[in-house]
Design an enzyme around this catalytic site. Structure first.
Site, PDB file in Angstrom:
ATOM      1  N   LEU A   7       0.837  -1.195   0.000  1.00 12.94           N
ATOM      2  CA  LEU A   7       0.000   0.000   0.000  1.00 12.94           C
ATOM      3  C   LEU A   7       0.874   1.248   0.000  1.00 12.94           C
ATOM      4  O   LEU A   7       1.620   1.485   0.947  1.00 12.94           O
ATOM      5  CB  LEU A   7      -0.911   0.011   1.230  1.00 12.94           C
ATOM      6  N   GLY A  10      -1.788   5.592  -2.228  1.00 15.05           N
ATOM      7  CA  GLY A  10      -2.530   6.061  -3.388  1.00 15.05           C
ATOM      8  C   GLY A  10      -3.770   5.232  -3.647  1.00 15.05           C
ATOM      9  O   GLY A  10      -3.986   4.176  -3.043  1.00 15.05           O
ATOM     10  N   CYS A  99      13.844   0.560  -7.597  1.00 17.47           N
ATOM     11  CA  CYS A  99      12.989   0.290  -6.442  1.00 17.47           C
ATOM     12  C   CYS A  99      12.157  -0.968  -6.664  1.00 17.47           C
ATOM     13  O   CYS A  99      12.051  -1.825  -5.784  1.00 17.47           O
ATOM     14  CB  CYS A  99      12.087   1.487  -6.172  1.00 17.47           C
ATOM     15  N   CYS A 194       9.821   9.863  -5.088  1.00 21.40           N
ATOM     16  CA  CYS A 194       9.280   9.803  -3.730  1.00 21.40           C
ATOM     17  C   CYS A 194      10.239  10.325  -2.671  1.00 21.40           C
ATOM     18  O   CYS A 194       9.805  10.877  -1.664  1.00 21.40           O
ATOM     19  CB  CYS A 194       8.833   8.384  -3.395  1.00 21.40           C
TER      20      CYS A 194
END
EC number: 2.8.1.13
Length: 349
Positions: A7, A10, A99, A194
Site C-alpha cells: 500500500l 494512493g 525500487c 518519492c
C-alpha cells in the site's frame, strides 16, 4: 488465498486491496518507509509521511491488518546512492526501476513468501500464462501502463505477483474505490520522485554530494563555448528546456562530460541515436534469446517506442532502431516489447 498488498497510500494500491478483500482473500497491508521525512513537505509523491497515513486509513476502512516496513537502509543502498552517483557521473537514472527490482519485488516478495502469501501491488500491468511460462503484459489501459518500470521481474517473481487493477482504466479504479468507501478515492496521482521531497532531483544530488558537483561550460559540438552551468547533474541527454541559451535554432543536450564538467549541445539530429548498447539486461523468460530479436524499444516511460532489433551479448546487448530517436540517455532503461508482452530490458550505455 493470503495476499500481502503493498500500500503506497494512493488510490491504485488501495483499490487493489479492496478488490482482493471483495474476492474473499486473506489480505494484509504493508507500506514501506524508505526515508526519514521529519522535515519533508507534503508533495505529490508516494511513500511520504502523509501517504503512510493514507495507507493506514485505507487499511482501516477495509478492516485488514496493516504494517509499516522500515526499508530505509536497503532503499538508501539500492536506490538513493546509485541515483546520486549516476547523476554525478553524467547518467540519467530511473529510481522506480531500481525500487521495483531491488526493493518491492525482492524484499517485500520475500516477506510475502515467508507468510505463505502472494504479493499484490497497484501497478497497471498484467501477468499471463503463455506456453508454460509467465508473461508480463501491458495494462488494459495503455495510457496508464507501467510495465516499463517492471522489466526486471523474472519468472519466479511473476509466479507470485498479482496486479489486481491491471485490466482497469483509471476512472474505473476510482469508481471501485468510491464504492468501497476508500478515503483516498479522489487522491491526486503521484508525480514526483518519492524521496525528493524538497526542490528537484538536481537540488537533491547537490545536497547529497556537494563535493562532486562542479560548474562548467556549455559548448557546441564544434567546441564553441555558449554558456555556463552549475553542474552536469542538472541535465539529461535530449533536454531542450532550461539550457539558458539564446539563438535562432533550438539546441538539445547531445552528451554530458563529467570529467571536464562540460555539457555538449547541438541540433535535434545530433541528439538522436539509432544504435546503442545496453548493460545489466534482464530477460523475463530467464535466459537471453539465442539470436537477435525484433522488438519495439522504449527508451523512456512516455516514449511510444521504436521498432528495432536487440542482439544479446553476454549480460548486455546491442540495440539498433529503425529510425533515430532523440534523447537516448545513458542510465535510462531501454525496454523491449513484442506486441503487448515485455521481453526484457536493460540500462542504456
Amino acid at each position: 488465498m493470503r495476499v500481502l498488498v503493498a500500500l503506497s497510500g494512493g488510490v491504485d494500491s488501495s483499490t487493489a486491496a479492496a478488490l482482493l478483500v471483495a474476492e474473499g482473500h486473506d489480505v494484509i497491508g504493508v507500506s514501506m518507509r524508505v526515508a526519514d521525512y521529519s522535515d519533508a513537505r507534503r508533495g505529490r509523491s508516494c511513500c511520504a509521511p502523509d501517504d503512510l497515513e493514507d495507507a493506514r486509513a485505507a487499511a482501516r476502512r477495509l478492516d485488514i491488518p496493516f504494517y509499516v516496513a522500515n526499508v530505509e537502509a536497503r532503499f538508501r543502498e539500492r536506490v538513493i546512492e546509485p541515483f546520486v552517483r549516476d547523476y554525478v557521473e553524467g547518467r540519467t537514472p530511473n529510481p522506480c526501476v531500481a525500487c521495483n527490482s531491488d526493493v518491492k519485488f525482492d524484499w517485500l516478495l520475500a516477506r510475502a513468501r515467508a507468510l505463505g502469501a502472494k504479493l499484490a501491488t497497484g501497478h497497471y500491468a498484467r501477468v499471463e500464462r503463455r506456453g508454460g511460462r509467465f508473461a508480463l503484459c501491458r495494462a488494459g489501459d495503455p495510457a496508464k501502463d507501467q510495465t516499463y518500470f517492471l522489466y526486471g521481474l523474472g519468472q519466479e517473481a511473476l509466479r507470485d505477483v498479482l496486479f489486481p487493477v491491471g485490466d482497469l482504466a483509471k476512472r474505473d479504479v476510482r469508481a471501485v474505490a468510491a464504492q468501497a468507501g476508500l478515503p483516498n478515492a479522489e487522491k491526486a496521482e503521484s508525480q514526483e520522485i518519492c524521496f525528493v521531497t524538497q526542490g528537484d532531483a538536481g537540488d537533491f544530488v547537490a545536497l547529497r554530494a556537494p563535493g562532486s558537483v562542479r560548474a562548467g561550460e556549455i559548448v557546441s559540438t564544434a567546441g564553441e563555448v555558449l554558456g555556463r552551468h552549475d553542474g552536469v547533474h542538472r541535465f539529461t541527454v535530449g533536454q531542450r528546456r532550461g539550457l539558458g541559451l539564446a539563438g535562432p535554432a533550438p539546441r538539445y543536450v547531445v552528451r554530458l562530460e563529467p570529467g571536464t564538467a562540460r555539457v555538449v549541445v547541438g541540433s535535434a539530429g545530433e541528439a538522436s541515436r539509432d544504435r546503442f548498447a545496453v548493460t545489466e539486461v534482464r530477460w523475463i523468460a530467464g535466459a537471453p534469446p539465442p539470436r537477435p530479436v525484433a522488438a519495439r524499444v522504449k527508451v523512456r516511460h512516455r516514449h511510444e517506442g521504436e521498432e528495432g532489433t536487440v542482439t544479446p551479448d553476454g549480460g548486455g546487448g546491442q540495440v539498433r532502431l529503425a529510425r533515430p530517436v532523440r534523447g537516448v540517455a545513458p542510465g535510462q532503461a531501454a525496454v523491449f516489447y513484442d506486441g503487448d508482452e515485455v521481453l526484457g530490458g536493460g540500462r542504456i550505455v
